[in-house]
Scaffold this motif. Structure first.
Motif: not given
Length: 110
Positions: A19-24, A49-55, A82-91
């Motif tokens: 839950k939250g953001e995954i960054d540096a 990752l359903s509650e991850v807002s940013y990675m 995965l949100s649409e945004r996270l899915r796109r990042l992995f794609d």
């Protein structure tokens, strides 16, 4: 923002809810939670990752490292929620072709 890592163990299966953001800034905490589990033999890890807002790319690096470790130890590594945004990042990065990604929260999560 911070990240919350909730690990639930059932035999050799681990459900990791993030839950939250995954960054540096938050990636080291995620790495500390995932890597000891990923080094176990025949482990099954399901990461929600359903509650991850940013990675960012730092988060991707953590998942790639954990994925490689799990596979080297004959385990299974699955991402769900995965949100649409996270899915796109992995794609876009091609990681969706090598990491098992399930839609919704299927794969053992309620």
């Amino acid at each position: 923002m911070n990240i919350t890592v909730d690990v639930n163990e059932l035999n050799t299966e681990f459900i990791v809810k993030l839950k939250g953001e995954i960054d540096a800034y938050t990636a080291p905490k995620l790495r500390e939670s995932l890597f000891p589990i990923s080094e176990r033999e025949n482990v099954k890890i399901i990461i929600d990752l359903s509650e991850v807002s940013y990675m960012d790319s730092t988060g991707l690096g953590v998942f790639v490292g954990a994925f490689k470790s799990v596979r080297a130890n004959n385990g299974e590594f699955t991402l769900v929620g995965l949100s649409e945004r996270l899915r796109r990042l992995f794609d876009i990065t091609g990681l969706a072709d090598i990491i098992d990604i399930k839609s919704g929260t299927e794969g053992g999560l309620e």
